[in-house]
Design a protein around this motif. Structure first.
Motif, PDB file in Angstrom:
ATOM      1  N   ILE A 129       0.845  -1.199   0.000  1.00 23.43           N
ATOM      2  CA  ILE A 129       0.000   0.000   0.000  1.00 23.43           C
ATOM      3  C   ILE A 129       0.881   1.250   0.000  1.00 23.43           C
ATOM      4  O   ILE A 129       0.825   2.069  -0.916  1.00 23.43           O
ATOM      5  N   SER A 130       1.703   1.386   1.031  1.00 25.96           N
ATOM      6  CA  SER A 130       2.657   2.498   1.064  1.00 25.96           C
ATOM      7  C   SER A 130       4.077   2.025   1.327  1.00 25.96           C
ATOM      8  O   SER A 130       5.018   2.811   1.207  1.00 25.96           O
ATOM      9  N   GLU A 197      20.587   5.440  11.341  1.00 24.25           N
ATOM     10  CA  GLU A 197      21.071   4.126  11.752  1.00 24.25           C
ATOM     11  C   GLU A 197      20.253   3.514  12.897  1.00 24.25           C
ATOM     12  O   GLU A 197      20.352   2.320  13.156  1.00 24.25           O
ATOM     13  N   GLU A 198      19.467   4.320  13.563  1.00 20.18           N
ATOM     14  CA  GLU A 198      18.674   3.812  14.684  1.00 20.18           C
ATOM     15  C   GLU A 198      17.698   2.730  14.190  1.00 20.18           C
ATOM     16  O   GLU A 198      17.124   2.837  13.105  1.00 20.18           O
ATOM     17  N   GLU A 199      17.515   1.697  15.006  1.00 27.61           N
ATOM     18  CA  GLU A 199      16.564   0.645  14.644  1.00 27.61           C
ATOM     19  C   GLU A 199      15.140   1.192  14.606  1.00 27.61           C
ATOM     20  O   GLU A 199      14.793   2.119  15.338  1.00 27.61           O
ATOM     21  N   ILE A 200      14.322   0.575  13.746  1.00 31.06           N
ATOM     22  CA  ILE A 200      12.938   1.024  13.550  1.00 31.06           C
ATOM     23  C   ILE A 200      12.015   0.255  14.493  1.00 31.06           C
ATOM     24  O   ILE A 200      12.101  -0.970  14.609  1.00 31.06           O
ATOM     25  N   ASP A 201      11.122   0.992  15.129  1.00 28.72           N
ATOM     26  CA  ASP A 201      10.157   0.376  16.034  1.00 28.72           C
ATOM     27  C   ASP A 201       8.836   0.068  15.332  1.00 28.72           C
ATOM     28  O   ASP A 201       8.308  -1.037  15.421  1.00 28.72           O
ATOM     29  N   SER A 202       8.285   1.063  14.615  1.00 31.24           N
ATOM     30  CA  SER A 202       6.942   0.895  14.057  1.00 31.24           C
ATOM     31  C   SER A 202       6.675   1.935  12.983  1.00 31.24           C
ATOM     32  O   SER A 202       7.482   2.848  12.769  1.00 31.24           O
ATOM     33  N   PHE A 203       5.531   1.779  12.320  1.00 38.10           N
ATOM     34  CA  PHE A 203       5.061   2.765  11.352  1.00 38.10           C
ATOM     35  C   PHE A 203       3.738   3.338  11.846  1.00 38.10           C
ATOM     36  O   PHE A 203       2.806   2.593  12.141  1.00 38.10           O
ATOM     37  N   GLU A 204       3.661   4.661  11.950  1.00 33.01           N
ATOM     38  CA  GLU A 204       2.362   5.289  12.139  1.00 33.01           C
ATOM     39  C   GLU A 204       1.689   5.326  10.779  1.00 33.01           C
ATOM     40  O   GLU A 204       2.279   5.808   9.802  1.00 33.01           O
ATOM     41  N   ASN A 205       0.454   4.845  10.708  1.00 34.93           N
ATOM     42  CA  ASN A 205      -0.204   4.772   9.416  1.00 34.93           C
ATOM     43  C   ASN A 205      -1.713   4.879   9.569  1.00 34.93           C
ATOM     44  O   ASN A 205      -2.250   4.666  10.660  1.00 34.93           O
ATOM     45  N   GLN A 206      -2.367   5.197   8.480  1.00 35.87           N
ATOM     46  CA  GLN A 206      -3.821   5.234   8.427  1.00 35.87           C
ATOM     47  C   GLN A 206      -4.258   4.279   7.325  1.00 35.87           C
ATOM     48  O   GLN A 206      -4.045   4.529   6.146  1.00 35.87           O
ATOM     49  N   ASP A 207      -4.805   3.139   7.728  1.00 34.71           N
ATOM     50  CA  ASP A 207      -5.287   2.123   6.785  1.00 34.71           C
ATOM     51  C   ASP A 207      -4.201   1.690   5.804  1.00 34.71           C
ATOM     52  O   ASP A 207      -4.457   1.491   4.600  1.00 34.71           O
ATOM     53  N   GLY A 208      -2.985   1.553   6.314  1.00 32.91           N
ATOM     54  CA  GLY A 208      -1.883   1.095   5.476  1.00 32.91           C
ATOM     55  C   GLY A 208      -1.085   2.190   4.815  1.00 32.91           C
ATOM     56  O   GLY A 208      -0.033   1.927   4.212  1.00 32.91           O
ATOM     57  N   TYR A 209      -1.543   3.422   4.906  1.00 29.22           N
ATOM     58  CA  TYR A 209      -0.803   4.550   4.320  1.00 29.22           C
ATOM     59  C   TYR A 209       0.075   5.173   5.398  1.00 29.22           C
ATOM     60  O   TYR A 209      -0.417   5.761   6.351  1.00 29.22           O
ATOM     61  N   VAL A 210       1.375   5.024   5.247  1.00 23.68           N
ATOM     62  CA  VAL A 210       2.317   5.435   6.281  1.00 23.68           C
ATOM     63  C   VAL A 210       2.354   6.956   6.416  1.00 23.68           C
ATOM     64  O   VAL A 210       2.218   7.691   5.429  1.00 23.68           O
ATOM     65  N   GLN A 211       2.531   7.391   7.655  1.00 22.55           N
ATOM     66  CA  GLN A 211       2.660   8.817   7.946  1.00 22.55           C
ATOM     67  C   GLN A 211       4.015   9.127   8.574  1.00 22.55           C
ATOM     68  O   GLN A 211       4.654  10.107   8.223  1.00 22.55           O
TER      69      GLN A 211
END
Length: 301
Positions: A129-130, A197-211
């Motif tokens: 999706i995104s 370089e920092e590790e990724i925790d999560s994606f803020e998103n709305q119905d699969g569209y990342v913000q």
């Protein structure tokens, strides 16, 4: 299903399998398509870079294809999962999860691959999706937008070079310590690519569209699109149990005629190539169908 014997059994009924079935149906071959109904792009909103179908929903393309293939009365469909294949003297025996057994002279695997998602919250929800794998399929729709790439080392460098053709507003997330060389880092910096370089925790998103990309230190990176190439495995384990070779990328190894190293076994589509697109799946499937028909004709003539 009453009929048990076929010229060809196609395992996988998405774009490549349906395309092969059309070639074989038009050649008057008795064909069975076995499909479990889980295409790897089932979450993708639109398909692109396929003339006459640009921008269409993938499910609409496959549904229309199935209706057209179904017009060829020698092509049959079986909804279910193939779980085993046994090579016989005169062909193959295919066993389904429900216990049915079908026989064929040739078998084509158009089974795709299964993506193995990283431990990033909501990565899977955004996939297709995104969170994108291919700029040729989706890059135009997010051109000039704030974009991130999740990759490291040589792959990260080359991916950043490629994506910079679609947007200059680009950042590279290595999701851990950078493996870029000093020269690569300097080149990316020169071209305005930010490196995180920092590790990724999560994606803020709305119905699969990342913000926003949320890093483990809680820093936010605002983006509209993310490119990533997660590892994958073969969606179907049967080819390996038959002795088909797998290449170093984890893909079924085929020659220029879509043949595996096992006589009578062919493969097409995403399970054979890193160029994962509907157009290429259709192309290789159509070609595989023609090759299989020629092999059957030569054997019988």
């Amino acid at each position: 299903m009453e009929q048990k014997n076929f010229d060809v059994i196609i395992i996988g009924g998405s774009y490549s399998g349906l395309s092969a079935a059309m070639s074989l149906g038009r050649a008057l071959r008795q064909v069975l398509i076995i499909d479990s109904g889980l295409p790897c792009n089932r979450q993708t909103t639109h398909s692109h870079n396929f003339i006459t179908q640009d921008g269409e929903k993938p499910a609409v393309i496959s549904a229309k294809a199935k209706l057209q293939v179904d017009l060829y009365k020698t092509v049959h469909f079986y909804s279910g999962l193939a779980v085993k294949a046994v090579k016989k003297d005169n062909g193959f025996e295919i066993l389904t999860e429900s216990g049915e057994v079908f026989n064929c002279r040739k078998v084509l695997f158009a089974t795709g691959v299964k993506d193995l998602f990283p431990e990033i919250k909501d990565f899977e929800n955004c996939w297709g999706i995104s969170v994108l794998h291919c700029p040729y399929c989706h890059g135009y729709e997010v051109k000039n937008e704030k974009t991130a790439i999740i990759a490291n080392g040589e792959m990260g460098f080359e991916y950043a070079k490629l994506i910079s053709n679609w947007t200059k507003d680009l950042r590279l997330c290595t999701n851990g310590k950078s493996e870029l060389t000093l020269e690569q880092t300097e080149t990316l910096n020169k071209h305005g690519v930010q490196i995180f370089e920092e590790e990724i925790d999560s994606f803020e998103n709305q119905d699969g569209y990342v913000q926003n990309i949320i890093l483990k230190n809680q820093e936010k990176i605002t983006v509209k699109a993310i490119y990533a190439k997660p590892p994958f495995e073969q969606h179907c384990p049967i080819p390996e149990t038959l002795g088909c070779d797998i290449n170093e990328q984890g893909l079924l190894k085929v020659d220029a005629m879509q043949k595996t190293n096992v006589a009578g076994v062919y493969a097409s589509g995403d399970c054979t190539t890193q160029m994962r697109s509907v157009a290429i799946a259709v192309s290789t499937g159509s070609f595989a169908g023609a090759v299989i028909n020629k092999e059957l004709t030569d054997e019988d003539f």
